[in-house]
Every structure is written in structure tokens, then in C-alpha cells.
Design a protein around this motif. Structure first.
Motif, PDB file in Angstrom:
ATOM      1  N   GLU A 141      18.842  -0.487  89.077  1.00  0.00           N
ATOM      2  CA  GLU A 141      19.698  -1.413  89.811  1.00  0.00           C
ATOM      3  C   GLU A 141      21.053  -0.738  90.000  1.00  0.00           C
ATOM      4  OE1 GLU A 141      20.097  -5.246  88.064  1.00  0.00           O
ATOM      5  OE2 GLU A 141      17.986  -5.347  87.477  1.00  0.00           O
ATOM      6  N   ALA A 142      21.680  -0.983  91.129  1.00  0.00           N
ATOM      7  CA  ALA A 142      23.002  -0.406  91.386  1.00  0.00           C
ATOM      8  C   ALA A 142      23.935  -1.498  91.879  1.00  0.00           C
ATOM      9  CB  ALA A 142      22.913   0.713  92.416  1.00  0.00           C
ATOM     10  N   HIS A 143      25.138  -1.485  91.345  1.00  0.00           N
ATOM     11  CA  HIS A 143      26.138  -2.482  91.700  1.00  0.00           C
ATOM     12  C   HIS A 143      27.470  -1.792  91.988  1.00  0.00           C
ATOM     13  CE1 HIS A 143      23.518  -5.775  90.307  1.00  0.00           C
ATOM     14  NE2 HIS A 143      23.141  -4.894  89.393  1.00  0.00           N
ATOM     15  N   VAL A 144      28.256  -2.387  92.875  1.00  0.00           N
ATOM     16  CA  VAL A 144      29.553  -1.843  93.249  1.00  0.00           C
ATOM     17  C   VAL A 144      30.658  -2.712  92.661  1.00  0.00           C
ATOM     18  CG1 VAL A 144      31.117  -1.383  95.184  1.00  0.00           C
ATOM     19  CG2 VAL A 144      28.700  -0.747  95.341  1.00  0.00           C
ATOM     20  N   SER A 145      31.635  -2.075  92.037  1.00  0.00           N
ATOM     21  CA  SER A 145      32.761  -2.799  91.453  1.00  0.00           C
ATOM     22  C   SER A 145      33.559  -3.523  92.529  1.00  0.00           C
ATOM     23  CB  SER A 145      33.685  -1.829  90.714  1.00  0.00           C
ATOM     24  OG  SER A 145      34.856  -2.483  90.279  1.00  0.00           O
ATOM     25  N   THR A 146      33.954  -4.739  92.223  1.00  0.00           N
ATOM     26  CA  THR A 146      34.845  -5.493  93.107  1.00  0.00           C
ATOM     27  C   THR A 146      36.270  -5.521  92.567  1.00  0.00           C
ATOM     28  OG1 THR A 146      34.217  -7.549  91.997  1.00  0.00           O
ATOM     29  CG2 THR A 146      32.986  -6.943  93.982  1.00  0.00           C
ATOM     30  N   THR A 147      36.508  -4.797  91.462  1.00  0.00           N
ATOM     31  CA  THR A 147      37.848  -4.741  90.886  1.00  0.00           C
ATOM     32  C   THR A 147      38.756  -3.872  91.741  1.00  0.00           C
ATOM     33  OG1 THR A 147      37.034  -5.053  88.639  1.00  0.00           O
ATOM     34  CG2 THR A 147      39.201  -4.042  88.869  1.00  0.00           C
ATOM     35  N   ARG A 148      39.872  -4.411  92.158  1.00  0.00           N
ATOM     36  CA  ARG A 148      40.821  -3.629  92.958  1.00  0.00           C
ATOM     37  C   ARG A 148      41.671  -2.794  92.012  1.00  0.00           C
ATOM     38  NH1 ARG A 148      45.592  -6.055  96.802  1.00  0.00           N
ATOM     39  NH2 ARG A 148      46.713  -6.089  94.821  1.00  0.00           N
ATOM     40  N   THR A 149      41.483  -1.482  92.069  1.00  0.00           N
ATOM     41  CA  THR A 149      42.236  -0.589  91.187  1.00  0.00           C
ATOM     42  C   THR A 149      43.391   0.088  91.906  1.00  0.00           C
ATOM     43  OG1 THR A 149      40.581   1.143  91.575  1.00  0.00           O
ATOM     44  CG2 THR A 149      40.339  -0.203  89.598  1.00  0.00           C
ATOM     45  N   ASP A 150      43.710  -0.353  93.104  1.00  0.00           N
ATOM     46  CA  ASP A 150      44.956   0.083  93.734  1.00  0.00           C
ATOM     47  C   ASP A 150      46.104  -0.321  92.811  1.00  0.00           C
ATOM     48  OD1 ASP A 150      46.428   0.978  96.264  1.00  0.00           O
ATOM     49  OD2 ASP A 150      47.324  -0.984  95.883  1.00  0.00           O
ATOM     50  N   PRO A 151      47.030   0.594  92.467  1.00  0.00           N
ATOM     51  CA  PRO A 151      48.017   0.277  91.436  1.00  0.00           C
ATOM     52  C   PRO A 151      49.113  -0.689  91.864  1.00  0.00           C
ATOM     53  CG  PRO A 151      48.432   2.468  92.325  1.00  0.00           C
ATOM     54  CD  PRO A 151      47.130   1.998  92.906  1.00  0.00           C
TER      55      PRO A 151
END
Length: 274
Positions: free
Chosen positions: A254-264
Motif C-alpha cells: 500500500e502507498a500513501h502520500v503525506s498531507t502534512t504541509r512542511t513548508d516552513p
């Protein structure tokens, strides 16, 4: 698992200064779930662990510069320790993913609906691979409308989309480079691009590019976006390709993509100066 990732993004395609491949984890360990993200920061590691993933694949390196300690008292050391204690492997595909076809800039070009893609800066001896892409829109459009296209295609950030050039100028041929791209202005000019989309444009290179454009043919116009936003579109395609490649070999993940915005950047305050 690392064999499939390296078939997609061979390590030899990485720049000499880069740090790609497996950062921590046992390459022989079974992997059932893979999480994809741009940045290997603590928040993403926690998100990955909570998702029950065995492997975190990121675009940006965790240990780009040589270190002589990964003590948990340091930021990067703490990330390494958290991953290892949770049984999480971490893998990086950075400039080798930039050079790949499809790669990071392909994904950026595709979400902007560009066709006839070619590398902006090809690898030596491999004209089909390299950093950046150059493509064309289906029809010319105003620079202002194209900037709206970019803003609609990429995830929202506090920086938004910055433009240098006449909003009414018509553009069709487009150069893109996911991530920092202000070292490639000569290649952009040589490509004949009307507009260049990239991230992290610094004052002096951008100013000099527009000064030169003013005395030549007005090109390239510039569209500057957030670094994280310019690379995020690559994640979903990479995840899909990995699942397909493994399935063809009889392996299921299974593969999932992070939805966390890591723009600082977290806040933008408009200037109130006169």
C-alpha cells in the motif's frame, strides 16, 4: 523494496554532492505500507508511524551533510532514533528523482498541463533525462492567467505565487524546475521559454534575469512558488509507479502520500510601507 526504488531513480543519477538511498532500516525487512513525503521532519515521521507504514520515502535528504553523531539530543538524530525504535525505514530520492523521467519536474509540468516535455538541463549522454523540463501550453495565454493556473495547480502556501513580468504578455513555451532553480537561467534562455516556473528565486538572480530580458525580447518572465509546493506533485505519481512496479513482480504494498504541509512559513503579513 530498495531495488524497486533504485530502478525508478538510479543512485548514479544523483548529483555528486547529494545523499540519496536508504538512510536507516534493514533492506531485507518486509514492507507492507509505504508513506511518501517531501521532508523527513519529525512531524512527518510521526504521521508515518501513526499510519502504520514500514517505509518512509522522502524527496529531501535527512542527512545531506556529513555528521559524526546521530545522538537523540540533536534534531536529525532524534528523527533517526524515532524511526529506528518504531521499526520505520527511511529512504531518500532527491536529485536522482529530479533527473528521472518521469521525475519531479515532470510532475510539476503535468499539473500545469504542459505537453512535449524535454529536460531543461540534460544529463551528460542522456538527452532524455535531466533537471527541469520545458514544454508548451495548448494555446498562448496571458502571464497573469498562467500565474492563476499555477496557483490553482499547486497546494496552498503562505508565499503563494510571485510573478515578475508584464501580466498581459502572452506565454506558451514554459520551463519548470521543481525546487530551487535560479542556477539554471542560462539553460532557460537557451530553451526559448517565455516563462520560467521554479522556487526560491533570490533577489539578485531574478533582478538580473529581468534586466537582461528588458533589453532583449522580454523573456523569460518569472513565476516563483514555494519550494515544498513545487515538489509535492511528484509524490502521488511516484507512489503509483512503485505500486505498479512491485505488482508486476508479484509483490503487494500500500502507498500513501503525506498531507502534512512542511513548508516552513506559517504567516504572511502584507507590507504597509508607502
Amino acid at each position: 523494496m530498495t531495488d524497486a526504488l533504485e530502478a525508478m531513480h538510479p543512485l548514479e543519477w544523483a548529483q555528486s554532492w547529494d545523499a540519496v538511498g536508504l538512510v536507516c532500516g534493514d533492506p531485507a525487512a518486509p514492507v507492507r505500507r509505504v508513506h511518501f513525503a517531501v521532508d523527513p521532519v519529525a512531524e512527518v515521521v510521526e504521521e508515518t508511524i501513526a499510519a502504520g507504514a514500514d517505509l518512509l520515502v522522502t524527496h529531501h535528504p535527512l542527512l545531506l551533510r556529513p555528521v559524526n553523531s546521530v545522538a537523540a539530543t540533536t534534531f536529525k538524530g532524534a528523527v533517526v532514533h524515532r524511526a529506528i525504535t518504531a521499526g520505520l525505514a527511511v529512504y531518500v530520492a532527491h536529485t536522482n528523482a529530479d533527473a528521472a523521467a518521469p521525475g519531479v519536474s515532470d510532475a510539476l509540468a503535468r499539473v500545469l498541463d504542459l505537453d512535449d516535455l524535454v529536460p531543461l538541463d540534460p544529463l551528460p549522454g542522456r538527452p532524455d533525462l535531466g533537471i527541469g523540463r520545458v514544454g508548451v501550453l495548448a494555446a498562448p495565454e496571458r502571464l497573469g492567467d498562467f500565474a492563476d493556473r499555477v496557483a490553482a495547480a499547486l497546494p496552498e502556501t503562505e508565499q503563494g505565487v510571485r510573478v515578475a513580468g508584464d501580466p498581459d504578455a502572452l506565454v506558451r513555451r514554459v520551463a519548470v524546475c521543481g525546487g530551487s532553480g535560479d542556477s539554471l537561467f542560462e539553460q532557460v534562455r537557451a530553451s526559448g521559454a517565455d516563462v520560467y516556473v521554479t522556487a526560491d528565486l533570490r533577489h539578485h538572480p531574478a533582478s538580473e534575469a529581468r534586466e537582461r530580458a528588458a533589453v532583449e525580447d522580454g523573456r523569460p518572465h518569472l513565476v516563483d512558488v514555494a519550494h515544498w509546493a513545487s515538489e509535492w506533485p511528484w509524490l502521488a505519481g511516484c507512489a503509483d509507479r512503485l505500486v505498479v512496479a512491485l505488482a508486476s513482480a508479484g509483490r503487494t504494498v500500500e502507498a500513501h502520500v503525506s498531507t502534512t504541509r512542511t513548508d516552513p512559513w506559517s504567516l504572511r503579513v502584507p507590507s504597509r510601507g508607502e
